[in-house]
Design an enzyme around this catalytic site. Sequence first.
Site, short mmCIF file in Angstrom:
data_model
loop_
_atom_site.label_atom_id
_atom_site.label_comp_id
_atom_site.label_asym_id
_atom_site.label_seq_id
_atom_site.Cartn_x
_atom_site.Cartn_y
_atom_site.Cartn_z
N ASN A 1 0.78 -1.23 0.00
CA ASN A 1 0.00 0.00 0.00
C ASN A 1 0.82 1.29 0.00
OD1 ASN A 1 -2.45 -1.44 0.11
ND2 ASN A 1 -2.22 -1.71 2.31
N TYR A 2 2.01 1.27 0.58
CA TYR A 2 2.75 2.52 0.78
C TYR A 2 4.03 2.62 -0.04
CZ TYR A 2 -0.38 3.14 4.77
OH TYR A 2 -1.49 3.27 5.56
N ILE A 3 4.70 1.49 -0.25
CA ILE A 3 5.97 1.52 -0.99
C ILE A 3 5.68 1.25 -2.47
CG2 ILE A 3 8.20 0.39 -1.29
CD1 ILE A 3 8.16 -0.21 1.72
#
Length: 908
Positions: free
Chosen positions: A863-865
């Site tokens: 989700n973030y990287i």
Amino acid sequence: MSSDSDDDIPLARSNGRVSEARISKQADRAMDKASAKARYAPEGVSVRNGPILDDKMDVDEPTTNGAAKRKARVSTGKAVNYNVDESESSDDAVPLAKRQKVSKKKAVASDSDDDQPLAVRKAAKLPPKVDPTTFGVESSDDEPLNAKLAKQKASIEKKAEKQAKAIRAEESKAKKPTPKKAVKKESDSDEDLKPKKRKSISATPAKKINGVKKADSDSDVPLKKTTAQKANGKVKSEVSTPTKNGKAKKDEDEEEETYRWWDAPKKEDNSIKWDTLQHNGVVFPPEYEPLPKNVKLRYDGIPLTLSIEAEEIAGFFGAMLNSTHNVENPTFQKNFFQDFTDEVKKTGGAKDKDGNKVEITEFSKLDFKSIFEYYEAKNSTKKARSAAEKKADKAAKDEAEAPYTTCIWDGRKEQVGNFRVEPPGLFRGRGEHPKTGKVKRRVTPEMITLNIGNEVIVPAPPEGHKWKAVQHDNKATWLAMWQENINGAYKYVMLAAKSSIKGQSDYKKFEKARELKKHIDRIRRDYEKDLHAELTADRQLATAVYLIDKFALRAGNEKDTENEAETVGCCSLKYEHVTLKPPNTVIFDFLGKDSIRFYDEVTVSPRVFKNLKLFKRPPKTNGDDIFDRLNTTQLNKHLTSYMPGLSAKVFRTYNASFTMSTLLKELKDTNLSIPEKVKLYNDCNRKVAILCNHKRTVGANHEAQMEKMTDRIKGLKYQKWRTKQMILDIDPKQKKKMGADFFELDEELDESWILEHQAFLVQELRTKIEKKFQKENEKLAAEGQREMKPKELSDRLEAADELEKKFKKENKSKKIEAEGKGPTVEKYETALKKLDERIATMLLQAEDREGNKEVALGTSKINYIDPRLTVVFAKKFNVPIEKFFSKTLREKFTWAIESIEDDDEWEF
């Protein structure tokens, strides 16, 4: 109040207590003087961070991605029934509902003490403190871990500042000066990129707005320009699935073209999502099967006759009696009982065997035991089916659902995600949701709106029903939609994660985070400056942006407490959610996303600490807003003045991806094994988690998993020792040659463990033989051949009996005889090398798993990287991408994998 006008002060949402419109210089200086001699901790890191645990909190088990697990040889303990007294639970005469002994929650004192955080007052289990071993960060007495982490974070932020300036400088160079006096274009220089001077937000009352924030427009980020070779965005698929014999398996859609949307030309009107759309609707859950006549809900010992509708609701509760976390929750019981009794009254009431009405007034008199036992028996029968029966049932189900799994989107086949309508049941929610236990009603076709192409055949609803509506909205990406009854939220049937539409959404999310690179230095410079602003509203805004950037807080929307869980974000923080611990530690303790109670203990800059102290000044108390002159609308408006679509979520994605990119650039391609390289990547991922404040609670089964891994490593060491003893059996002179120490038993392997392990190996062999025998028999039966007789199994099981005898003989004689065909010292030495490699790999995995216990690596990685960073690492270090992405994720991130193949120079 020092406000110029009463209009400047927003109406308070509780108790009428708000901050003054301006902060006087005298108040500022007084607070500075009071803290002048304080020794501040390094800012910008979490001391401890994660969900709060209490005795009843369910912790989701981590998924295994299909990897086989070794079964525990010894049970780790009985399932805990938290609130049922054992002396009562043995009494079958007492109804289960009556036995549900619930401990009342103690009322929380209304007064809040700044030096006593909420979590301490509630005696809950806090997340563990950050320690060096968890994140693979070296620390020393001379330099504490927090100082080292703060220094590393500051270094990364400095690199971000330099990069932002370099990007803008490069863009300025690329712009050619126009000789004609034309319309002035926007410049990306530091001056021209500054947001337009805004009016102070204190002039507008901070009226909170309910509702869901609109998603970023799909048109915010353009897709990559097409290359000449891939002008239409389509290529023939060259992927084939190898079979066991090594031949490529031909797929029926082998000739189907793969849609490379990331190379396709962008449509002029980006709001139009499709030109043609065809699908088959949704799959409904099976209709309710009434209980047998001998299975009844009892009330005060009386068997009840209920309407089909009321009986179904009673069944929802009865079927889940073993879920003590839910059925013993007072809120769950109350909501269920209210909905159940309402349904009973609406459908003619409950009756006894003689037809007399029975008034249901007390939950504790309900006895669901008969219903629970019925569903348990039904589930046991289902589980007891043979593998062949399960396979046949699955094949039939897959065949029935096949038409719904795909749709035709602009002439190409796309995978549909959640095509099944959720069955009715009891709403559980997460955390302390106020509506837990309420009845989720059955969704009928009359509640569903279909979205489909104008010129295609509309799928027929189930017989006797009709759709609520059919529309042809080509600006929407959903296929079907309905409104659920619990929170009034709309549910949508969307395309699957691996579809091109979802892929474009992910792509645009990460491109938006990349766009933030050229603005981040100005944003940070501006909020650092406004932390000193005279206007309270400006200072609150700057403090909020600081917390969002540094600690990944969500923006926060105001909730209707009667209908929704009171979840909190930055703008909606209340007085009691923030505890100040001098000199500069702040403790956040509140219900976060999904109603999970969240605890975050962080070190902030002295200025931010002082500001929070000012925002909490008397007469404010519990229930008052900290950011009372700020709301999410104002915050988002401020952020979008820097770049379109900028939100709190973009900061989280940017910080995680930029930090990961920076850490990966520092790595050197040394001579490491594949497992060591995977661990190297995971170590970077863990650092991202702490530097960007993404952590989780330790899983409930973590200790059991680590125990299994330890046993497996010890098992390999035992196998290694036996191999060495076999060398001595062949050539006793090797003891003198290699030294006596080489043949010694590892200190970890005591006699009791060896006996237990030997018993485990014997049982493991028996289980393996039995499973293989059963599988072969099922195959014979499926082919219409005669099955093998039980004697065949008995003969095969003799191998396990022989192994047991061998172990007993070895334990008695203290001698291990050589095994295998043509045993030699060289063969055993080769075997020892392989065992050493396996042990080293497993030790790395164990260390990695221990480090991951507080870090949701999967969540941050997905989700973030930016997934392209993972692909770049895999390519640079020559590690198969399968080591990082499962098959499902490889399909989801096809765009990332294939776009990096075409762009060797890609950087975040």
